[in-house]
Scaffold this active site. Sequence first.
Site: not given
Ligand code: 4NP
Length: 154
Positions: A9, A12, A14-16, A124
Site C-alpha cells: 500500500c 505500510n 494501515c492496509r497492507s 485508505d
Molecule cells: P496505508 O495508509 O497506505 O494504508 O498504510 C496510509 C498511511 C499513511 C499515509 C498514507 C496512507 N501518509 O500519508 O502518511
Amino acid sequence: MSHSVLFVCLGNICRSPLAEAALRQECAAAGLNVIIDSAGTGDWHVGHAPDERAQAVASRNGVDIGHLRARQVTTSDFHDFDHIIALDNQNLRDLVAMRPAHAVVNLSLLFDHVAGRAGEDVADPYYGAEDGFDQTWAEVTEAAKTIRQLLEIE
Ligand code: 4NP
C-alpha cells in the site's frame, strides 16, 4: 511447495499490514506454508509500527500485528516474491513503473481477487473514521480467502 506474497500500500501502516495479517491467518488455518510480508511505496512511516487503529482491528479479529515495522518496497522484492499484490490502483501503477525488466513476479490488485470487485481500490482508512478499519479488515479478509485458494492450487 512454498509460495511468497507481498502486499503493498502507500504507507505500510494501515492496509497492507492488515492484508498480511488476514492472509497469514487464512494460511495458518489451512496449514499452508507461505511467506507473507508487506511494504509501502512511500517512505514516511519506515520503521513505524502499524497505525493503532489497524493494530486494534487486527487484535479484535485474533491477530497481533504490533511487532510489524513499516518498510519501503525495493527492487529485490520483485525477484524475492512470487506475488506482489497492490491495495489500490495508484500503488499498482507505482509498482509497474519500478518493476525490473526481467522480473517474473505476478503483479495484481487486491480486489482482482474478489468476485465482482475487480479493478476497485481498497479505500485508505488513514484519514477516516475508526470504522473504516473494520471495512478494510472485511475487504482484505475476503480477498485472503481467494488468494489462499490460488496458492493451494499453484
Ligand atoms: P496505508 O495508509 O497506505 O494504508 O498504510 C496510509 C498511511 C499513511 C499515509 C498514507 C496512507 N501518509 O500519508 O502518511
